[in-house]
Design a protein around this motif. Structure first.
Motif, PDB file in Angstrom:
ATOM      1  N   THR A 181      -5.046 130.099  58.702  1.00  0.00           N
ATOM      2  CA  THR A 181      -4.544 128.732  58.756  1.00  0.00           C
ATOM      3  C   THR A 181      -3.023 128.791  58.811  1.00  0.00           C
ATOM      4  O   THR A 181      -2.427 129.872  58.705  1.00  0.00           O
ATOM      5  N   SER A 182      -2.415 127.657  58.994  1.00  0.00           N
ATOM      6  CA  SER A 182      -0.978 127.521  58.846  1.00  0.00           C
ATOM      7  C   SER A 182      -0.228 128.482  59.771  1.00  0.00           C
ATOM      8  O   SER A 182      -0.591 128.675  60.920  1.00  0.00           O
TER       9      SER A 182
ATOM     10  N   ASN B 242      -0.205 119.430  44.783  1.00  0.00           N
ATOM     11  CA  ASN B 242       0.316 118.665  45.904  1.00  0.00           C
ATOM     12  C   ASN B 242      -0.086 119.316  47.232  1.00  0.00           C
ATOM     13  O   ASN B 242       0.760 119.868  47.940  1.00  0.00           O
ATOM     14  N   PRO B 243      -1.373 119.225  47.601  1.00  0.00           N
ATOM     15  CA  PRO B 243      -1.836 119.854  48.835  1.00  0.00           C
ATOM     16  C   PRO B 243      -1.088 119.387  50.080  1.00  0.00           C
ATOM     17  O   PRO B 243      -0.860 120.178  50.993  1.00  0.00           O
ATOM     18  N   ASP B 244      -0.680 118.115  50.115  1.00  0.00           N
ATOM     19  CA  ASP B 244       0.034 117.607  51.290  1.00  0.00           C
ATOM     20  C   ASP B 244       1.374 118.305  51.487  1.00  0.00           C
ATOM     21  O   ASP B 244       1.875 118.396  52.607  1.00  0.00           O
ATOM     22  N   ALA B 245       1.946 118.803  50.422  1.00  0.00           N
ATOM     23  CA  ALA B 245       3.219 119.515  50.499  1.00  0.00           C
ATOM     24  C   ALA B 245       3.009 121.033  50.512  1.00  0.00           C
ATOM     25  O   ALA B 245       3.974 121.789  50.410  1.00  0.00           O
ATOM     26  N   GLY B 246       1.774 121.470  50.598  1.00  0.00           N
ATOM     27  CA  GLY B 246       1.489 122.899  50.659  1.00  0.00           C
ATOM     28  C   GLY B 246       1.332 123.565  49.310  1.00  0.00           C
ATOM     29  O   GLY B 246       1.195 124.780  49.237  1.00  0.00           O
TER      30      GLY B 246
ATOM     31  N   TYR C  45      -6.536 125.138  51.178  1.00  0.00           N
ATOM     32  CA  TYR C  45      -6.079 123.756  51.318  1.00  0.00           C
ATOM     33  C   TYR C  45      -7.188 122.754  51.000  1.00  0.00           C
ATOM     34  O   TYR C  45      -6.930 121.572  50.850  1.00  0.00           O
ATOM     35  N   ASP C  46      -8.431 123.241  50.908  1.00  0.00           N
ATOM     36  CA  ASP C  46      -9.583 122.377  50.614  1.00  0.00           C
ATOM     37  C   ASP C  46     -10.181 122.683  49.245  1.00  0.00           C
ATOM     38  O   ASP C  46     -11.367 122.438  49.011  1.00  0.00           O
ATOM     39  N   TYR C  47      -9.367 123.205  48.342  1.00  0.00           N
ATOM     40  CA  TYR C  47      -9.879 123.686  47.062  1.00  0.00           C
ATOM     41  C   TYR C  47     -10.657 122.618  46.290  1.00  0.00           C
ATOM     42  O   TYR C  47     -11.703 122.918  45.710  1.00  0.00           O
ATOM     43  N   LYS C  48     -10.176 121.395  46.293  1.00  0.00           N
ATOM     44  CA  LYS C  48     -10.848 120.328  45.536  1.00  0.00           C
ATOM     45  C   LYS C  48     -12.293 120.141  46.004  1.00  0.00           C
ATOM     46  O   LYS C  48     -13.201 119.983  45.194  1.00  0.00           O
ATOM     47  N   ASP C  49     -12.510 120.192  47.334  1.00  0.00           N
ATOM     48  CA  ASP C  49     -13.843 119.978  47.892  1.00  0.00           C
ATOM     49  C   ASP C  49     -14.611 121.262  48.164  1.00  0.00           C
ATOM     50  O   ASP C  49     -15.841 121.242  48.248  1.00  0.00           O
TER      51      ASP C  49
ATOM     52  N   GLY D 104     -13.115 127.689  51.170  1.00  0.00           N
ATOM     53  CA  GLY D 104     -11.959 127.125  51.860  1.00  0.00           C
ATOM     54  C   GLY D 104     -10.793 128.083  52.019  1.00  0.00           C
ATOM     55  O   GLY D 104      -9.754 127.715  52.552  1.00  0.00           O
ATOM     56  N   TRP D 105     -10.928 129.323  51.596  1.00  0.00           N
ATOM     57  CA  TRP D 105      -9.829 130.283  51.625  1.00  0.00           C
ATOM     58  C   TRP D 105      -9.535 130.740  53.049  1.00  0.00           C
ATOM     59  O   TRP D 105     -10.450 131.019  53.819  1.00  0.00           O
ATOM     60  N   ARG D 106      -8.231 130.823  53.384  1.00  0.00           N
ATOM     61  CA  ARG D 106      -7.763 131.287  54.687  1.00  0.00           C
ATOM     62  C   ARG D 106      -6.445 132.031  54.493  1.00  0.00           C
ATOM     63  O   ARG D 106      -5.664 131.697  53.604  1.00  0.00           O
ATOM     64  N   VAL D 107      -6.166 132.998  55.358  1.00  0.00           N
ATOM     65  CA  VAL D 107      -4.874 133.673  55.332  1.00  0.00           C
ATOM     66  C   VAL D 107      -3.846 132.704  55.912  1.00  0.00           C
ATOM     67  O   VAL D 107      -3.956 132.285  57.058  1.00  0.00           O
ATOM     68  N   ALA D 108      -2.859 132.338  55.090  1.00  0.00           N
ATOM     69  CA  ALA D 108      -1.837 131.378  55.520  1.00  0.00           C
ATOM     70  C   ALA D 108      -0.590 132.081  56.046  1.00  0.00           C
ATOM     71  O   ALA D 108       0.013 131.628  57.024  1.00  0.00           O
TER      72      ALA D 108
END
Length: 164
Positions: free
Chosen positions: A50-51, A91-95, A139-143, A148-152
Motif C-alpha cells: 500500500t501507500s 488518526n488513520p486519515d493522517a497515516g 490502515y483497516d485495523y479497526k475493521d 489488513g496488513w500491507r507493506v507501506a
C-alpha cells in the motif's frame, strides 16, 4: 484427566507481530510471482502493499514489463526480525495507524532478471544478500485487524548481510 488446550495468542501485539510476519513472507512471494509472470495482473500487488511501496513496486514492475524483462528464481528470506509493534490507530486519515517494523535479510543468489533473449540484465555488483526494513501498516485495523496488513514503505539498510 483431560488435557488443557494450548492457549491461543490473544495479545493484540503478538497477533499483529504474527500477522505482519506472515504478510512479509507473502509480500516477497507476490513480488517474485509478478516479476516472473507478466500475465499476472499488477493489481495483485494491492494484496501485500500500500501507500508509497505500492507505487514504487508497481512502477518497477511496469518498467520490467515494458522492457520484456522477467525474473527467474525466487527470493529467499534468510532472516526476519520484528523490531517494533505499534497499535496506535488514533488518526488513520493522517497515516497514524498500527505499524510493525520488520527487518528482513533476503537472499537473491538464485534470482536473475533476464531480457527477452534470456540474457541477464542484473549488474555484476549486485549483492546476493541484503537487509531491508519494511514498515507493515494496517490502515483497516479497526475493521480488519488480522488481514489488513500491507507493506507501506521499504528501505535498504546499510548493515552487514546475514549469513543465510
Amino acid at each position: 484427566m483431560s488435557a488443557s488446550p494450548s492457549p491461543s495468542p490473544t495479545d493484540p501485539k503478538a497477533l499483529a507481530r504474527s500477522d505482519a510476519e506472515e504478510l512479509t513472507r507473502s509480500y516477497y512471494a507476490v513480488v517474485d510471482e509478478l516479476g516472473a509472470d507478466p500475465e499476472v495482473p499488477l493489481s495483485e500487488l494491492k494484496r501485500v502493499a500500500t501507500s508509497l511501496e505500492l507505487g514504487v513496486r508497481e512502477g518497477e514492475l511496469e518498467q520490467w514489463r515494458s522492457e520484456n524483462w522477467r525474473q527467474t528464481g525466487d527470493t529467499r528470506i534468510a532472516d526476519l526480525v520484528v523490531q517494533s509493534v505499534s497499535l496506535d490507530n488514533s488518526n488513520p486519515d493522517a497515516g497514524l495507524v498500527p505499524t510493525v517494523q520488520v527487518d528482513v535479510c533476503y537472499d537473491v543468489s538464485d534470482v536473475d532478471l533476464v531480457d527477452a533473449d534470456g540474457k541477464s540484465v542484473v549488474g555484476p555488483d549486485r549483492p546476493d544478500r541484503r537487509w531491508e526494513r519494511l514498515h507493515v501498516a494496517n490502515y483497516d485495523y479497526k475493521d480488519d485487524p488480522a488481514d489488513g496488513w500491507r507493506v507501506a514503505t521499504l528501505e535498504t539498510l546499510e548493515k552487514t548481510a546475514c549469513d543465510g
